[in-house]
Design a protein around this motif. Structure first.
Motif, PDB file in Angstrom:
ATOM      1  N   ASP A  22      40.677  44.707 -14.245  1.00  0.00           N
ATOM      2  CA  ASP A  22      40.839  45.949 -13.219  1.00  0.00           C
ATOM      3  C   ASP A  22      40.587  47.266 -13.497  1.00  0.00           C
ATOM      4  OD1 ASP A  22      41.816  46.494 -10.491  1.00  0.00           O
ATOM      5  OD2 ASP A  22      43.488  47.717 -11.729  1.00  0.00           O
ATOM      6  N   THR A  23      40.858  47.701 -14.826  1.00  0.00           N
ATOM      7  CA  THR A  23      40.620  48.862 -15.364  1.00  0.00           C
ATOM      8  C   THR A  23      39.040  48.954 -15.382  1.00  0.00           C
ATOM      9  OG1 THR A  23      42.828  49.151 -16.367  1.00  0.00           O
ATOM     10  CG2 THR A  23      41.146  50.425 -17.516  1.00  0.00           C
ATOM     11  N   ILE A  24      38.567  48.171 -16.244  1.00  0.00           N
ATOM     12  CA  ILE A  24      37.010  48.152 -16.513  1.00  0.00           C
ATOM     13  C   ILE A  24      36.496  48.444 -15.047  1.00  0.00           C
ATOM     14  CG2 ILE A  24      35.092  47.042 -17.370  1.00  0.00           C
ATOM     15  CD1 ILE A  24      36.787  47.890 -19.632  1.00  0.00           C
ATOM     16  N   GLU A  25      36.662  47.585 -14.249  1.00  0.00           N
ATOM     17  CA  GLU A  25      35.793  47.547 -12.929  1.00  0.00           C
ATOM     18  C   GLU A  25      36.236  48.895 -12.248  1.00  0.00           C
ATOM     19  OE1 GLU A  25      37.621  43.981 -10.502  1.00  0.00           O
ATOM     20  OE2 GLU A  25      36.064  42.706 -11.708  1.00  0.00           O
ATOM     21  N   LYS A  26      37.292  49.410 -12.481  1.00  0.00           N
ATOM     22  CA  LYS A  26      37.703  50.550 -11.589  1.00  0.00           C
ATOM     23  C   LYS A  26      36.704  51.703 -12.431  1.00  0.00           C
ATOM     24  CE  LYS A  26      42.029  50.672  -9.472  1.00  0.00           C
ATOM     25  NZ  LYS A  26      42.773  49.264  -9.786  1.00  0.00           N
ATOM     26  N   THR A  27      36.665  51.499 -13.669  1.00  0.00           N
ATOM     27  CA  THR A  27      35.884  52.435 -14.623  1.00  0.00           C
ATOM     28  C   THR A  27      34.372  52.283 -14.237  1.00  0.00           C
ATOM     29  OG1 THR A  27      37.405  52.146 -16.438  1.00  0.00           O
ATOM     30  CG2 THR A  27      35.124  53.081 -16.977  1.00  0.00           C
ATOM     31  N   ASN A  28      33.665  50.999 -13.916  1.00  0.00           N
ATOM     32  CA  ASN A  28      32.617  50.739 -13.770  1.00  0.00           C
ATOM     33  C   ASN A  28      32.235  51.571 -12.183  1.00  0.00           C
ATOM     34  OD1 ASN A  28      31.542  49.338 -15.852  1.00  0.00           O
ATOM     35  ND2 ASN A  28      32.129  47.720 -15.188  1.00  0.00           N
ATOM     36  N   SER A  29      33.047  51.548 -11.300  1.00  0.00           N
ATOM     37  CA  SER A  29      32.862  52.199 -10.201  1.00  0.00           C
ATOM     38  C   SER A  29      32.588  53.851 -10.257  1.00  0.00           C
ATOM     39  CB  SER A  29      34.184  51.788  -9.103  1.00  0.00           C
ATOM     40  OG  SER A  29      35.232  52.673  -9.479  1.00  0.00           O
ATOM     41  N   LEU A  30      33.026  54.522 -11.170  1.00  0.00           N
ATOM     42  CA  LEU A  30      33.021  55.739 -11.615  1.00  0.00           C
ATOM     43  C   LEU A  30      31.871  56.016 -12.359  1.00  0.00           C
ATOM     44  CD1 LEU A  30      36.646  57.041 -11.900  1.00  0.00           C
ATOM     45  CD2 LEU A  30      35.346  57.119  -9.870  1.00  0.00           C
ATOM     46  N   LYS A  31      31.257  55.013 -13.030  1.00  0.00           N
ATOM     47  CA  LYS A  31      30.087  55.213 -13.960  1.00  0.00           C
ATOM     48  C   LYS A  31      30.203  56.420 -14.859  1.00  0.00           C
ATOM     49  CE  LYS A  31      26.411  52.067 -13.893  1.00  0.00           C
ATOM     50  NZ  LYS A  31      27.348  50.883 -14.366  1.00  0.00           N
TER      51      LYS A  31
ATOM     52  N   PRO B 268      47.335  57.914 -11.553  1.00  0.00           N
ATOM     53  CA  PRO B 268      46.631  57.216 -10.627  1.00  0.00           C
ATOM     54  C   PRO B 268      44.992  57.249 -10.678  1.00  0.00           C
ATOM     55  CG  PRO B 268      48.049  59.057  -9.447  1.00  0.00           C
ATOM     56  CD  PRO B 268      48.266  59.081 -10.907  1.00  0.00           C
ATOM     57  N   PHE B 269      44.599  56.296 -10.189  1.00  0.00           N
ATOM     58  CA  PHE B 269      42.821  56.145 -10.147  1.00  0.00           C
ATOM     59  C   PHE B 269      42.383  57.369  -9.492  1.00  0.00           C
ATOM     60  CE2 PHE B 269      38.905  54.769  -7.853  1.00  0.00           C
ATOM     61  CZ  PHE B 269      38.287  54.465  -9.057  1.00  0.00           C
ATOM     62  N   HIS B 270      42.955  57.809  -8.448  1.00  0.00           N
ATOM     63  CA  HIS B 270      42.175  58.993  -7.497  1.00  0.00           C
ATOM     64  C   HIS B 270      42.311  60.347  -8.571  1.00  0.00           C
ATOM     65  CE1 HIS B 270      46.120  60.762  -6.392  1.00  0.00           C
ATOM     66  NE2 HIS B 270      46.349  59.485  -6.010  1.00  0.00           N
ATOM     67  N   ASN B 271      43.169  60.561  -9.503  1.00  0.00           N
ATOM     68  CA  ASN B 271      43.281  61.538 -10.490  1.00  0.00           C
ATOM     69  C   ASN B 271      41.984  61.604 -11.263  1.00  0.00           C
ATOM     70  OD1 ASN B 271      45.568  62.309  -9.180  1.00  0.00           O
ATOM     71  ND2 ASN B 271      46.455  62.559 -11.069  1.00  0.00           N
ATOM     72  N   VAL B 272      41.679  60.325 -11.816  1.00  0.00           N
ATOM     73  CA  VAL B 272      40.542  60.104 -12.744  1.00  0.00           C
ATOM     74  C   VAL B 272      39.000  60.412 -11.826  1.00  0.00           C
ATOM     75  CG1 VAL B 272      39.354  58.680 -14.249  1.00  0.00           C
ATOM     76  CG2 VAL B 272      41.754  58.651 -14.261  1.00  0.00           C
ATOM     77  N   ALA B 273      39.169  59.862 -10.664  1.00  0.00           N
ATOM     78  CA  ALA B 273      38.099  59.650  -9.956  1.00  0.00           C
ATOM     79  C   ALA B 273      37.546  61.282  -9.315  1.00  0.00           C
ATOM     80  CB  ALA B 273      38.314  58.976  -8.702  1.00  0.00           C
ATOM     81  N   LYS B 274      38.668  61.939  -9.130  1.00  0.00           N
ATOM     82  CA  LYS B 274      38.557  63.396  -8.706  1.00  0.00           C
ATOM     83  C   LYS B 274      38.122  64.262  -9.848  1.00  0.00           C
ATOM     84  CE  LYS B 274      42.186  65.920  -8.589  1.00  0.00           C
ATOM     85  NZ  LYS B 274      43.644  66.347  -8.244  1.00  0.00           N
ATOM     86  N   VAL B 275      38.352  64.057 -11.125  1.00  0.00           N
ATOM     87  CA  VAL B 275      37.839  64.951 -12.146  1.00  0.00           C
ATOM     88  C   VAL B 275      36.562  64.545 -12.403  1.00  0.00           C
ATOM     89  CG1 VAL B 275      40.099  65.904 -12.998  1.00  0.00           C
ATOM     90  CG2 VAL B 275      39.242  63.683 -13.896  1.00  0.00           C
ATOM     91  N   THR B 276      36.106  63.098 -12.320  1.00  0.00           N
ATOM     92  CA  THR B 276      35.059  62.870 -12.923  1.00  0.00           C
ATOM     93  C   THR B 276      33.881  63.124 -11.791  1.00  0.00           C
ATOM     94  OG1 THR B 276      36.011  60.570 -13.666  1.00  0.00           O
ATOM     95  CG2 THR B 276      33.592  60.543 -13.308  1.00  0.00           C
ATOM     96  N   PHE B 277      34.402  63.257 -10.497  1.00  0.00           N
ATOM     97  CA  PHE B 277      33.366  63.403  -9.227  1.00  0.00           C
ATOM     98  C   PHE B 277      32.892  65.030  -9.757  1.00  0.00           C
ATOM     99  CE2 PHE B 277      34.680  59.788  -6.602  1.00  0.00           C
ATOM    100  CZ  PHE B 277      33.438  59.093  -6.743  1.00  0.00           C
TER     101      PHE B 277
END
Ligand SMILES: C[S@@+](CC[C@H](N)C(=O)[O-])C[C@H]1O[C@@H](n2cnc3c(N)ncnc32)[C@H](O)[C@@H]1O
Ligand code: SF4
Length: 453
Positions: free
Chosen positions: A224-233, A187-196
């Motif tokens: 969608d994947t690229i937009e989500k990626t952009n949101s994590l920069k 899930p996206f939140h796993n990637v967001a968490k480790v990126t933060f």
């Protein structure tokens, strides 16, 4: 009917992470003794000035992703960790005994498999064990690959404290249908968490790996994947073309059919759409299939023509000697390549007899060294030139073969250089193939390479 450039140039071809490419290594002329002489020479030429690089392959993963072409071993049993770390440190000690002075380490890359399969204490033992026998070079750069599903805050923190500043996370695609087909629910939140976490701890270069051309992947999924990626920069992105190589033994590419894969112009559209969205968000394309923000070291090195390409893809700088430790790792002394056994049991067995676990390699001759430089120039700088040093006798034939690619406006041939045009970027592998004299002399009789586009 007029065929598109994608249809015309989409043929099986190497990814040029080395030249000669592995299937063309001359194994008959290669011996372990020659490899030892070669890395010793390279060490003497480069250690004091720039230092050396270490690539350490950590092969274990808890679960098999069915798209993955990497060398990995699937297990949930973590008792394998200690045995493996000890074996890698033994291999390192064998190298150090053969090196004429204490090594200075400029780069370390932990790749896999999944480096974050290993516990904090085992990762610490590994890095501390390496530095019992070596010193850190000035401006050292340490990086690792993290799996978003299992990277912990403690691992990120410990590796940061040990000097790591760059991490890349495998993302691939966020769509559920794609994730199910590749057996990788993430899930996206796993990637967001480790990126933060990585940002908070102070990592200066965070990368995400995304793949286009995965089974069932649609244009909407890529957007969608690229937009989500952009949101994590993330600072940089690998935007890989899915390499479908099911004939490689044990890589486990299954769980979907060929018909489920987007092909030719459909696949190209996924890339072009992703590229446009990334550009709109400030990312610049560097080399083949990589994007970076202007603040990232990879972008800076591309601008300064310092980028290098090796078995791990692109790096911001180059050391002459790279020693690969661990099962299946490839070492590069610039004058020769050497690969360790891919079989874990054999890796342990050879080390037990106090031998380097190298089982094959290639000694580059003068022609190989010249072509290698051209291919590096093309893949890193998108141009190459030939003065006295880089001229080779087959060059007129190569230029003749490139005429058609020039007519398609993918390259410009000048008096003593060729330049890849913006339209030619997706075809870099095809352009390199024109320089690949090994491939020209003997075309493969069986499936060896993934498709170029
Ligand atoms: C060793 S994995 C990264 C670390 C970790 N194991 C993970 O999966 O997150 C390296 C990367 O190689 C890329 N890769 C693996 N198999 C591939 C294939 N068949 N085609 C294109 N890229 C591939 C993926 O993007 C993957 O993230
Ligand atoms: S993609 Fe990563 S986690 Fe998945 S099998 Fe390959 S190396 Fe292991």
């Amino acid at each position: 009917m007029k065929i598109s450039l994608t249809q015309k140039y989409n043929v099986p071809g190497p990814r040029y992470t080395s030249y000669p490419t592995v299937p063309y290594w001359n194994e008959i002329d290669f011996t372990l003794e020659k490899w030892i002489t070669s890395f010793q020479k390279s060490f003497l030429e480069s250690n004091t000035e720039n230092g050396i690089s270490l690539y350490i392959h950590l092969p274990f993963c808890e679960s098999m992703c069915t798209f993955c072409g990497c060398n990995k071993r699937i297990t949930k049993n973590h008792s394998v960790e200690d045995v493996y770390i000890n074996a890698v440190l033994k291999e390192w000690s064998l190298y150090c005994e053969l090196l004429p002075a204490k090594p200075l380490i400029k780069e370390i890359h932990l790749g896999g498999g999944t480096p974050t399969f290993f516990s904090v204490s085992n990762l610490e033992n590994l890095i501390n064990g390496i530095f019992k026998l070596a010193d850190k070079a000035e401006n050292y750069e340490f990086s690792f690959e993290g799996h978003p599903n299992n990277t912990t805050y403690e691992q990120l923190k410990k590796l940061y404290d040990l000097g790591f500043r760059r991490v890349s996370f495998g993302v691939q695609d966020y769509a559920e249908k794609v994730q199910k087909a590749i057996h990788r629910i993430q899930p996206f939140h796993n990637v967001a968490k480790v990126t933060f976490w990585a940002k908070e701890i102070g990592y200066t270069s965070i990368g995400h790996d995304i793949i286009f051309g995965l089974p069932f992947q649609t244009l909407e999924n890529i957007v969608d994947t690229i937009e989500k990626t952009n949101s994590l920069k993330p600072d940089r992105l690998a935007f890989y073309s899915y390499a479908h190589v099911p004939w490689i033994k044990g890589n486990g590419q299954r769980g979907f059919n060929e018909e489920n894969l987007p092909k030719d112009s459909e696949k190209r559209m996924l890339y072009e759409t992703g590229k446009k969205l990334l550009a709109a968000n400030g990312y610049h394309e560097v080399g083949m299939d990589h994007f970076a923000l202007p603040s990232d070291s990879l972008f800076k090195s591309a601008i300064n023509k310092k980028m290098h390409r090796n078995f791990m893809g692109y790096s911001a700088s180059k050391t002459q000697l790279m020693i690969g430790l661990g099962v299946s790792s490839i070492s590069d002394s610039w004058y020769s390549f050497a690969q360790n056994t891919k079989a874990l049991e054999e890796y342990y067995k050879i080390l037990k007899s106090n031998q380097l676990p190298v089982v094959k390699g290639h000694i580059l001759n003068n022609e190989d060294l010249i072509i290698r430089k051209h291919i590096l120039n093309l893949t890193c700088e998108l141009e190459t030139s030939w003065d006295k040093d880089l001229y080779f006798k087959e060059l007129p034939e190569v230029l003749l073969a490139l005429k058609e690619i020039e007519n398609d406006e993918l390259i410009k041939i000048e008096e003593n250089r060729i330049k890849i045009t913006e339209a030619g970027r997706p075809f870099v592998r095809n352009i390199c193939m024109a320089f690949d004299l090994h491939l020209k002399r003997k075309s493969p009789e069986t499936n060896l390479f993934s498709m170029t586009i």
